[in-house]
Design an enzyme around this catalytic site. Structure first.
Site, PDB file in Angstrom:
ATOM      1  N   ASP A  54      76.502  28.167  65.752  1.00 40.49           N
ATOM      2  CA  ASP A  54      76.733  29.222  66.957  1.00 40.49           C
ATOM      3  C   ASP A  54      78.497  30.014  67.138  1.00 40.49           C
ATOM      4  O   ASP A  54      78.988  29.225  67.610  1.00 40.49           O
ATOM      5  CB  ASP A  54      76.130  29.126  68.230  1.00 40.49           C
ATOM      6  CG  ASP A  54      75.406  30.521  69.031  1.00 40.49           C
ATOM      7  OD1 ASP A  54      76.409  31.083  68.829  1.00 40.49           O
ATOM      8  OD2 ASP A  54      75.163  30.108  69.905  1.00 40.49           O
TER       9      ASP A  54
ATOM     10  N   ARG B 149      86.189  33.363  84.349  1.00 44.83           N
ATOM     11  CA  ARG B 149      86.882  33.257  82.865  1.00 44.83           C
ATOM     12  C   ARG B 149      87.481  34.966  82.657  1.00 44.83           C
ATOM     13  O   ARG B 149      86.986  35.688  83.158  1.00 44.83           O
ATOM     14  CB  ARG B 149      85.836  33.772  81.894  1.00 44.83           C
ATOM     15  CG  ARG B 149      84.481  32.792  81.923  1.00 44.83           C
ATOM     16  CD  ARG B 149      83.301  32.816  80.988  1.00 44.83           C
ATOM     17  NE  ARG B 149      82.540  33.381  80.936  1.00 44.83           N
ATOM     18  CZ  ARG B 149      81.808  34.492  80.042  1.00 44.83           C
ATOM     19  NH1 ARG B 149      81.212  32.738  78.696  1.00 44.83           N
ATOM     20  NH2 ARG B 149      81.322  35.272  80.198  1.00 44.83           N
TER      21      ARG B 149
ATOM     22  N   PHE C 288      75.970  26.162  75.515  1.00 47.39           N
ATOM     23  CA  PHE C 288      75.391  27.686  76.109  1.00 47.39           C
ATOM     24  C   PHE C 288      73.762  27.305  76.082  1.00 47.39           C
ATOM     25  O   PHE C 288      73.420  26.721  75.494  1.00 47.39           O
ATOM     26  CB  PHE C 288      75.956  28.439  75.482  1.00 47.39           C
ATOM     27  CG  PHE C 288      75.068  29.792  76.111  1.00 47.39           C
ATOM     28  CD1 PHE C 288      76.363  30.510  76.799  1.00 47.39           C
ATOM     29  CD2 PHE C 288      73.949  30.715  76.017  1.00 47.39           C
ATOM     30  CE1 PHE C 288      75.878  31.563  77.610  1.00 47.39           C
ATOM     31  CE2 PHE C 288      73.908  31.869  76.627  1.00 47.39           C
ATOM     32  CZ  PHE C 288      74.557  32.072  77.553  1.00 47.39           C
TER      33      PHE C 288
ATOM     34  N   TYR D  89      76.919  41.583  70.413  1.00 44.78           N
ATOM     35  CA  TYR D  89      77.397  42.641  72.075  1.00 44.78           C
ATOM     36  C   TYR D  89      78.610  42.603  72.393  1.00 44.78           C
ATOM     37  O   TYR D  89      79.225  42.832  73.418  1.00 44.78           O
ATOM     38  CB  TYR D  89      76.613  42.971  72.809  1.00 44.78           C
ATOM     39  CG  TYR D  89      76.040  41.916  73.261  1.00 44.78           C
ATOM     40  CD1 TYR D  89      76.166  40.840  74.134  1.00 44.78           C
ATOM     41  CD2 TYR D  89      74.724  41.460  72.999  1.00 44.78           C
ATOM     42  CE1 TYR D  89      76.036  39.140  74.462  1.00 44.78           C
ATOM     43  CE2 TYR D  89      74.090  39.974  73.252  1.00 44.78           C
ATOM     44  CZ  TYR D  89      74.239  38.974  73.774  1.00 44.78           C
ATOM     45  OH  TYR D  89      73.981  38.257  74.055  1.00 44.78           O
ATOM     46  N   LYS D  90      79.122  40.927  72.351  1.00 45.06           N
ATOM     47  CA  LYS D  90      80.487  40.372  73.018  1.00 45.06           C
ATOM     48  C   LYS D  90      81.946  40.822  72.045  1.00 45.06           C
ATOM     49  O   LYS D  90      82.237  42.340  71.982  1.00 45.06           O
ATOM     50  CB  LYS D  90      80.141  38.708  72.696  1.00 45.06           C
ATOM     51  CG  LYS D  90      79.392  38.954  73.951  1.00 45.06           C
ATOM     52  CD  LYS D  90      78.700  37.015  73.257  1.00 45.06           C
ATOM     53  CE  LYS D  90      77.365  36.487  74.144  1.00 45.06           C
ATOM     54  NZ  LYS D  90      77.296  35.177  74.105  1.00 45.06           N
TER      55      LYS D  90
HETATM   56  C1  LIG Z   1      76.286  35.212  74.098  1.00 48.94           C
HETATM   57  C2  LIG Z   1      75.415  33.840  74.047  1.00 48.94           C
HETATM   58  C3  LIG Z   1      74.161  33.444  73.395  1.00 48.94           C
HETATM   59  C4  LIG Z   1      73.322  35.473  73.386  1.00 48.94           C
HETATM   60  O1  LIG Z   1      72.406  34.949  72.790  1.00 48.94           O
HETATM   61  P1  LIG Z   1      71.588  36.070  72.891  1.00 48.94           P
HETATM   62  O2  LIG Z   1      69.617  35.422  72.698  1.00 48.94           O
HETATM   63  O3  LIG Z   1      71.845  37.144  72.346  1.00 48.94           O
HETATM   64  O4  LIG Z   1      71.017  36.485  74.804  1.00 48.94           O
HETATM   65  C5  LIG Z   1      73.860  32.831  72.631  1.00 48.94           C
HETATM   66  N1  LIG Z   1      74.771  31.101  72.298  1.00 48.94           N
HETATM   67  C6  LIG Z   1      75.710  31.813  73.164  1.00 48.94           C
HETATM   68  C7  LIG Z   1      77.140  30.776  72.687  1.00 48.94           C
HETATM   69  C8  LIG Z   1      75.980  32.570  73.642  1.00 48.94           C
HETATM   70  O5  LIG Z   1      77.044  32.688  73.976  1.00 48.94           O
END
Ligand SMILES: *Cc1c(COP(=O)(O)O)cnc(C)c1O
Length: 426
Positions: free
Chosen positions: A199, A385, A130, A224-225
């Site tokens: 992560d 997705r 990501f 939030y996911k």
């Molecule tokens: C959604 C996601 C994030 C989100 O990071 P924020 O700091 O909450 O915006 C980070 N890393 C991964 C792999 C994600 O899927």
């Protein structure tokens, strides 16, 4: 297997987790396959926030830091998340964002590596990680004179060499939904003297996790996911207990101090995970995350994560099989591994043409998935997705989603100009 609508309806009737869906406020007729991006609203959240606003804030005011446990919320929520991660008591705190928490743990891991193996100044990751993870790593490497090495997933082993100080991976890939073997890669990192940072943004609440058994070193993840904490919900952070005292968390704000309300000069970190906090947390956002966690806790008498995982795999298996049979010949390429032990809780299909428009056409039909652009320089195709949250997605939803997808492709309705309009958030 004959996957008729009737079969899918029967699968819903036999699903022991079916009742959990009632905990959520899903708009009538909507099929929500984007819980991997933003979880849906739990029914309890609005009333809870109302109470926090009117009673705890409106009446309790500053006293609520003590009387409503506002001050302890990062730890209280951390204790509730810990069992879903295979973490112990006192090992998780809820705070800040995933990006910021990643900055904290990467800094610590790099400091520890510099002490133990001063010559190992490479941070290794996956090129398809990501972007925020790679952006944070990029800046830290520049600050500390490290090299950021990003490689194709298939080439990870050959690049995990004795110059690597930190291996940083996202457990479930946000594009493809493919899942790393955490225990295997943590051990491989340790074998070259490196630390393993994970992560869990697409893993927490989606797949069984055992951070301790896997011997991970640090982990961060998202509220939030799959955890249904609401847009911008606070994230969480975990560290192997022996590491907590080893290195300083770099964002030394007053909430991470041993005695924040002594107001003494000079930073002294809190004894345990409290040191991962920085400044004041959003009490409203933490209250909403608590409601999200409660929806998971309701699954515990029904088998908890084991049962959720079983259903998640059945949902993704069903979706893959239906798409491959119903939408054959439409150029959809499965990007998600078929092997269960390599699959998260989402399914991605790429398509060389019109992937964005197909997703938009589905959204207009209230089938909510999302789109991630591929990087042509890396040979990546555009991806559609579809996330499958076993707490609220059912088998009939899967069947109906595929029927809509087939319809959009057969009739080529995605070609309409209105589906090509690009939104800011895809
Ligand atoms: C959604 C996601 C994030 C989100 O990071 P924020 O700091 O909450 O915006 C980070 N890393 C991964 C792999 C994600 O899927």
């Amino acid at each position: 297997m004959n996957l008729s609508l009737n079969t899918c309806q029967q699968m819903d009737q036999q699903d022991p987790l079916r009742g959990l869906r009632e905990q959520f406020q899903i708009p009538p007729g909507m099929i929500y396959l984007d819980g991997n991006s933003l979880g849906v609203l739990p029914r309890a959240t609005a009333d809870r926030l109302q109470a926090v606003v009117q009673q705890e804030w409106g009446v309790g005011l500053i006293r609520s830091y003590n009387t409503a446990q506002w001050f302890e919320q990062p730890h209280i929520l951390g204790e509730r998340i810990a069992p879903w991660l295979g973490a112990g008591a006192g090992e998780v705190v809820v705070t800040d964002t995933t990006s910021v928490n990643l900055f904290k743990v990467l800094s610590m891991a790099m400091a520890m590596a510099a002490q133990d193996h001063p010559g190992q100044r490479v941070l290794l990751s996956e090129r398809g990680n990501f972007p925020t993870d790679l952006y944070m790593a990029e800046s830290l490497c520049a600050q500390h004179g490290w090299q950021l090495r990003c490689v194709e997933a298939a080439q990870l082993a050959q690049h995990l060499t004795t110059d690597v100080g930190v291996l940083m991976l996202t457990h479930v890939n946000y594009r493809t939904g493919s899942m790393w073997d955490m225990a295997h890669w943590s051990e491989a990192a340790h074998a070259v003297g490196a630390l393993a940072v994970w992560d869990l943004a697409h893993s927490a609440g989606a797949v069984p996790l055992n951070l301790k058994a896997a011997q991970a070193d640090f982990a961060v993840g998202c509220g939030y996911k799959y955890l249904n904490g609401g847009p911008g919900a606070p994230a969480f952070v975990w560290a192997q207990p022996e590491h907590v005292q080893r290195a300083q968390q770099p964002l030394t704000g007053w909430w991470g101090h041993a005695r924040p309300f002594a107001f003494t000069p000079g930073y002294e970190p809190a004894a345990g995970m409290g040191r991962f906090l920085c400044g004041s947390q959003s009490v409203l956002a933490m209250a909403a995350l608590g409601c999200g966690l409660a929806t998971f806790e309701r699954s515990l008498p029904l088998g908890g994560m084991v049962a959720l995982r079983q259903k998640s795999l059945a949902l993704t298996d069903t979706f893959i099989e239906l798409v491959q049979t119903q939408c054959a010949g439409h150029g959809l390429v499965l990007e998600t591994p078929l092997a269960h032990d390599k699959r998260g809780s989402q399914v991605s299909f790429s398509r060389s043409e019109g992937a964005y428009a197909v997703v938009q056409a589905l959204i207009e039909r209230d089938v909510i998935g999302d789109f991630r652009a591929g990087d042509p320089a890396l040979g990546e195709a555009d991806i559609m997705r579809f996330g499958f949250t076993p707490l609220y997605v059912g088998f009939e939803d899967v069947w109906r989603a595929v029927a809509h997808l087939k319809d959009v492709l057969d009739a080529q309705s995605w070609r309409d100009a209105r589906f090509a309009v690009q939104n800011k958030v895809t």
